[in-house]
Motif scaffolding. Structure first.
Motif, PDB file in Angstrom:
ATOM      1  N   PRO A  34     -32.089   9.072  31.224  1.00  0.00           N
ATOM      2  CA  PRO A  34     -31.391   8.299  30.173  1.00  0.00           C
ATOM      3  C   PRO A  34     -29.963   8.792  29.944  1.00  0.00           C
ATOM      4  O   PRO A  34     -29.699   9.618  29.084  1.00  0.00           O
ATOM      5  CB  PRO A  34     -32.261   8.530  28.940  1.00  0.00           C
ATOM      6  N   VAL A  35     -29.041   8.292  30.744  1.00  0.00           N
ATOM      7  CA  VAL A  35     -27.638   8.692  30.635  1.00  0.00           C
ATOM      8  C   VAL A  35     -26.787   7.463  30.352  1.00  0.00           C
ATOM      9  O   VAL A  35     -27.181   6.329  30.663  1.00  0.00           O
ATOM     10  CB  VAL A  35     -27.146   9.404  31.912  1.00  0.00           C
ATOM     11  N   ALA A  36     -25.611   7.690  29.772  1.00  0.00           N
ATOM     12  CA  ALA A  36     -24.722   6.574  29.425  1.00  0.00           C
ATOM     13  C   ALA A  36     -23.278   7.045  29.447  1.00  0.00           C
ATOM     14  O   ALA A  36     -22.979   8.220  29.208  1.00  0.00           O
ATOM     15  CB  ALA A  36     -25.067   6.011  28.056  1.00  0.00           C
ATOM     16  N   THR A  41     -28.238  10.330  26.788  1.00  0.00           N
ATOM     17  CA  THR A  41     -27.255  11.403  26.778  1.00  0.00           C
ATOM     18  C   THR A  41     -25.920  10.896  27.306  1.00  0.00           C
ATOM     19  O   THR A  41     -25.857  10.276  28.384  1.00  0.00           O
ATOM     20  CB  THR A  41     -27.730  12.580  27.653  1.00  0.00           C
ATOM     21  N   VAL A  42     -24.856  11.160  26.576  1.00  0.00           N
ATOM     22  CA  VAL A  42     -23.512  10.762  27.006  1.00  0.00           C
ATOM     23  C   VAL A  42     -23.057  11.698  28.121  1.00  0.00           C
ATOM     24  O   VAL A  42     -23.017  12.920  27.942  1.00  0.00           O
ATOM     25  CB  VAL A  42     -22.514  10.820  25.827  1.00  0.00           C
ATOM     26  N   VAL A  43     -22.718  11.117  29.275  1.00  0.00           N
ATOM     27  CA  VAL A  43     -22.242  11.935  30.400  1.00  0.00           C
ATOM     28  C   VAL A  43     -20.746  11.776  30.636  1.00  0.00           C
ATOM     29  O   VAL A  43     -20.139  12.558  31.374  1.00  0.00           O
ATOM     30  CB  VAL A  43     -23.003  11.607  31.696  1.00  0.00           C
ATOM     31  N   GLY A  44     -20.130  10.758  30.024  1.00  0.00           N
ATOM     32  CA  GLY A  44     -18.708  10.551  30.239  1.00  0.00           C
ATOM     33  C   GLY A  44     -18.118   9.533  29.283  1.00  0.00           C
ATOM     34  O   GLY A  44     -18.842   8.798  28.597  1.00  0.00           O
ATOM     35  N   VAL A  45     -16.774   9.515  29.248  1.00  0.00           N
ATOM     36  CA  VAL A  45     -16.020   8.571  28.422  1.00  0.00           C
ATOM     37  C   VAL A  45     -15.098   7.782  29.350  1.00  0.00           C
ATOM     38  O   VAL A  45     -14.324   8.378  30.116  1.00  0.00           O
ATOM     39  CB  VAL A  45     -15.187   9.294  27.348  1.00  0.00           C
ATOM     40  N   ALA A  46     -15.176   6.472  29.313  1.00  0.00           N
ATOM     41  CA  ALA A  46     -14.318   5.630  30.152  1.00  0.00           C
ATOM     42  C   ALA A  46     -12.854   5.803  29.753  1.00  0.00           C
ATOM     43  O   ALA A  46     -12.540   6.212  28.633  1.00  0.00           O
ATOM     44  CB  ALA A  46     -14.735   4.171  30.028  1.00  0.00           C
ATOM     45  N   GLY A  47     -11.969   5.478  30.675  1.00  0.00           N
ATOM     46  CA  GLY A  47     -10.543   5.590  30.407  1.00  0.00           C
ATOM     47  C   GLY A  47     -10.098   4.630  29.322  1.00  0.00           C
ATOM     48  O   GLY A  47     -10.792   3.656  29.002  1.00  0.00           O
ATOM     49  N   PRO A  48      -8.920   4.880  28.729  1.00  0.00           N
ATOM     50  CA  PRO A  48      -8.407   3.998  27.674  1.00  0.00           C
ATOM     51  C   PRO A  48      -8.303   2.558  28.169  1.00  0.00           C
ATOM     52  O   PRO A  48      -7.820   2.291  29.254  1.00  0.00           O
ATOM     53  CB  PRO A  48      -7.016   4.578  27.369  1.00  0.00           C
ATOM     54  N   ARG A  49      -8.822   1.637  27.366  1.00  0.00           N
ATOM     55  CA  ARG A  49      -8.761   0.198  27.613  1.00  0.00           C
ATOM     56  C   ARG A  49      -9.609  -0.259  28.795  1.00  0.00           C
ATOM     57  O   ARG A  49      -9.605  -1.434  29.142  1.00  0.00           O
ATOM     58  CB  ARG A  49      -7.315  -0.267  27.807  1.00  0.00           C
ATOM     59  N   PHE A  81     -16.807   9.347  17.412  1.00  0.00           N
ATOM     60  CA  PHE A  81     -16.952  10.780  17.672  1.00  0.00           C
ATOM     61  C   PHE A  81     -15.670  11.557  17.404  1.00  0.00           C
ATOM     62  O   PHE A  81     -15.592  12.747  17.685  1.00  0.00           O
ATOM     63  CB  PHE A  81     -17.408  11.014  19.123  1.00  0.00           C
ATOM     64  N   GLY A  82     -14.664  10.875  16.863  1.00  0.00           N
ATOM     65  CA  GLY A  82     -13.424  11.548  16.497  1.00  0.00           C
ATOM     66  C   GLY A  82     -12.648  12.124  17.662  1.00  0.00           C
ATOM     67  O   GLY A  82     -11.784  12.986  17.477  1.00  0.00           O
ATOM     68  N   GLY A  83     -12.936  11.657  18.886  1.00  0.00           N
ATOM     69  CA  GLY A  83     -12.205  12.148  20.059  1.00  0.00           C
ATOM     70  C   GLY A  83     -12.501  13.595  20.407  1.00  0.00           C
ATOM     71  O   GLY A  83     -11.721  14.227  21.127  1.00  0.00           O
ATOM     72  N   THR A  84     -13.616  14.133  19.938  1.00  0.00           N
ATOM     73  CA  THR A  84     -13.935  15.537  20.209  1.00  0.00           C
ATOM     74  C   THR A  84     -14.333  15.721  21.669  1.00  0.00           C
ATOM     75  O   THR A  84     -15.084  14.920  22.225  1.00  0.00           O
ATOM     76  CB  THR A  84     -15.087  16.021  19.310  1.00  0.00           C
ATOM     77  N   PRO A  85     -13.835  16.793  22.320  1.00  0.00           N
ATOM     78  CA  PRO A  85     -14.150  17.009  23.734  1.00  0.00           C
ATOM     79  C   PRO A  85     -15.606  17.353  23.993  1.00  0.00           C
ATOM     80  O   PRO A  85     -16.061  17.274  25.139  1.00  0.00           O
ATOM     81  CB  PRO A  85     -13.231  18.177  24.123  1.00  0.00           C
ATOM     82  N   ASP A  86     -16.356  17.729  22.960  1.00  0.00           N
ATOM     83  CA  ASP A  86     -17.765  18.084  23.166  1.00  0.00           C
ATOM     84  C   ASP A  86     -18.682  16.867  23.059  1.00  0.00           C
ATOM     85  O   ASP A  86     -19.900  17.013  22.892  1.00  0.00           O
ATOM     86  CB  ASP A  86     -18.198  19.151  22.168  1.00  0.00           C
ATOM     87  N   VAL A  87     -18.124  15.649  23.195  1.00  0.00           N
ATOM     88  CA  VAL A  87     -18.948  14.441  23.128  1.00  0.00           C
ATOM     89  C   VAL A  87     -19.918  14.380  24.303  1.00  0.00           C
ATOM     90  O   VAL A  87     -21.023  13.836  24.180  1.00  0.00           O
ATOM     91  CB  VAL A  87     -18.059  13.180  23.087  1.00  0.00           C
ATOM     92  N   VAL A  88     -19.499  14.931  25.462  1.00  0.00           N
ATOM     93  CA  VAL A  88     -20.396  14.965  26.620  1.00  0.00           C
ATOM     94  C   VAL A  88     -21.605  15.834  26.282  1.00  0.00           C
ATOM     95  O   VAL A  88     -21.466  16.979  25.857  1.00  0.00           O
ATOM     96  CB  VAL A  88     -19.672  15.504  27.868  1.00  0.00           C
ATOM     97  N   GLY A  89     -22.780  15.263  26.449  1.00  0.00           N
ATOM     98  CA  GLY A  89     -24.008  15.970  26.092  1.00  0.00           C
ATOM     99  C   GLY A  89     -24.602  15.510  24.775  1.00  0.00           C
ATOM    100  O   GLY A  89     -25.758  15.831  24.469  1.00  0.00           O
ATOM    101  N   LYS A  90     -23.811  14.777  23.986  1.00  0.00           N
ATOM    102  CA  LYS A  90     -24.340  14.270  22.722  1.00  0.00           C
ATOM    103  C   LYS A  90     -25.314  13.116  22.978  1.00  0.00           C
ATOM    104  O   LYS A  90     -25.290  12.494  24.042  1.00  0.00           O
ATOM    105  CB  LYS A  90     -23.210  13.824  21.801  1.00  0.00           C
ATOM    106  N   THR A  91     -26.136  12.824  21.986  1.00  0.00           N
ATOM    107  CA  THR A  91     -27.164  11.800  22.121  1.00  0.00           C
ATOM    108  C   THR A  91     -26.800  10.551  21.325  1.00  0.00           C
ATOM    109  O   THR A  91     -26.372  10.642  20.172  1.00  0.00           O
ATOM    110  CB  THR A  91     -28.521  12.333  21.629  1.00  0.00           C
ATOM    111  N   ILE A  92     -26.930   9.405  21.954  1.00  0.00           N
ATOM    112  CA  ILE A  92     -26.848   8.121  21.265  1.00  0.00           C
ATOM    113  C   ILE A  92     -28.203   7.442  21.439  1.00  0.00           C
ATOM    114  O   ILE A  92     -28.981   7.809  22.332  1.00  0.00           O
ATOM    115  CB  ILE A  92     -25.719   7.223  21.813  1.00  0.00           C
ATOM    116  N   ARG A  93     -28.496   6.472  20.595  1.00  0.00           N
ATOM    117  CA  ARG A  93     -29.779   5.791  20.693  1.00  0.00           C
ATOM    118  C   ARG A  93     -29.545   4.307  20.976  1.00  0.00           C
ATOM    119  O   ARG A  93     -28.850   3.626  20.218  1.00  0.00           O
ATOM    120  CB  ARG A  93     -30.597   5.979  19.414  1.00  0.00           C
ATOM    121  N   VAL A  94     -30.096   3.842  22.088  1.00  0.00           N
ATOM    122  CA  VAL A  94     -29.985   2.446  22.488  1.00  0.00           C
ATOM    123  C   VAL A  94     -31.354   1.804  22.286  1.00  0.00           C
ATOM    124  O   VAL A  94     -32.333   2.197  22.933  1.00  0.00           O
ATOM    125  CB  VAL A  94     -29.546   2.312  23.950  1.00  0.00           C
TER     126      VAL A  94
END
Length: 255
Positions: free
Chosen positions: A77-79, A109-117, A90-103
C-alpha cells in the motif's frame, strides 16, 4: 497518448509487449475517492497507474520516489501525493515520506511527492489535490475491473503516424478475442499537448508577477487621483476666495 480505445489489463499488457513500437507504455485511470490526510476524509482525485507511469512521462518527484517496477504485481500500500497536498496538508515538511494516509479507510504509505503542478496526462485537473496509487495496490480498495487509458513513449525511429499500421495486427487479434466489445477496435497515437514544463512554469510565474504589479500600480494611481480630485472639490470655495483677493494661478498651483 494512445487514443481510440480503453484497454483491459490483459490488453494493456499486450500493448506493453510491443517493444519494437513503444519504448514505454503506461496505463492510468482516474476517479474520486475519500482520502484522509490526517484531518478527516475528503474527496480527492485518485489516479491508479502502472508502475512506469511517471517514468513514461519523464516526471520526477520533489521529494521521495515513484513506484518500483514490482508494484504492478505487489499489493504493497504505497502512494505518491501531489505537490499541493504536500504543502496544504503536510506543511511542506521533508519527513512526509513514510507518513500514512488513508484511502477509503485503508492505510497507504507516502513514498514520494510529485513535482510542482504535475498532474500527469489529465491536465484539465491542474491545481487539484491528487494522489497516485500503483496498479497492484488498487486491489486493496477496488474489486471491480477497469478500462485503462494508455500513454506511451515511442521507440527510437517510430513516428506517431506509424503506430496505427504497426499495431494493426495486435488490434485485429484483440478484436477477434472480444468481438462483442471490439467490433470497431482501433489504436492510434495522439501527441500529448498542454503538458506544462519547468520553463513554461517560470515564464508563467514571471508574467503573473508583472500582471499583479501592474494591477497594483493602476489601483494605487486611481486611488491617489481620486483623493486629489476630492481635495480639489473640497477646496473650491477656498480657491475662489484666494482668486478674489488677487492670488495668481501659479500661487494657487503651489497651494
Amino acid at each position: 497518448r494512445i487514443g481510440g480505445v480503453r484497454l483491459s489489463e490483459t490488453e494493456l499488457a499486450a500493448l506493453r509487449e510491443q517493444r519494437d513500437v513503444f519504448a514505454e507504455v503506461a496505463g492510468w485511470t482516474a476517479t474520486s475517492r475519500p482520502v484522509d490526510f490526517g484531518a478527516g476524509a475528503e474527496p480527492v482525485l485518485t489516479y491508479y497507474t502502472t508502475s512506469n507511469y511517471f517514468r513514461t512521462l519523464g516526471a520526477t518527484t520533489s521529494i521521495g520516489a515513484t513506484f518500483a517496477d514490482a508494484s504492478d504485481a505487489s499489493t504493497a500500500p504505497v502512494a505518491v501525493i501531489s505537490h499541493n497536498v504536500w504543502m496544504n496538508d503536510f506543511g511542506g515538511t521533508p519527513d512526509v515520506v513514510g507518513k500514512t494516509i488513508r484511502v477509503m479507510n485503508v492505510p497507504f504509505t507516502v513514498v514520494g511527492v510529485a513535482g510542482p503542478r504535475f498532474i500527469g496526462v489529465d491536465v484539465k485537473h491542474l491545481g487539484r489535490a491528487a494522489i497516485w496509487i500503483p496498479l497492484g495496490a488498487r486491489r486493496l480498495v477496488e474489486s471491480d475491473s477497469v478500462r485503462w487509458q494508455a500513454v506511451a513513449r515511442l521507440a527510437r525511429g517510430v513516428r506517431p503516424d506509424d503506430v496505427a499500421s504497426r499495431i494493426a495486427p495486435l488490434a485485429a487479434n484483440l478484436a477477434r478475442q472480444s468481438p462483442d466489445m471490439r467490433t470497431r477496435f482501433a489504436i492510434r497515437a495522439e501527441r500529448l499537448t498542454g503538458m506544462p514544463s519547468e520553463a513554461s512554469d517560470t515564464h508563467e510565474l514571471i508574467a503573473a508577477v508583472f500582471i499583479v504589479a501592474a494591477i497594483v500600480v493602476i489601483i494605487t494611481c486611481t486611488n491617489v487621483s481620486t483623493l486629489f480630485l476630492g481635495r480639489a472639490v473640497a477646496r473650491r470655495r477656498e480657491m475662489g476666495i484666494r482668486l478674489s483677493l488677487g492670488a495668481t494661478r501659479p500661487r494657487l498651483v503651489r497651494q
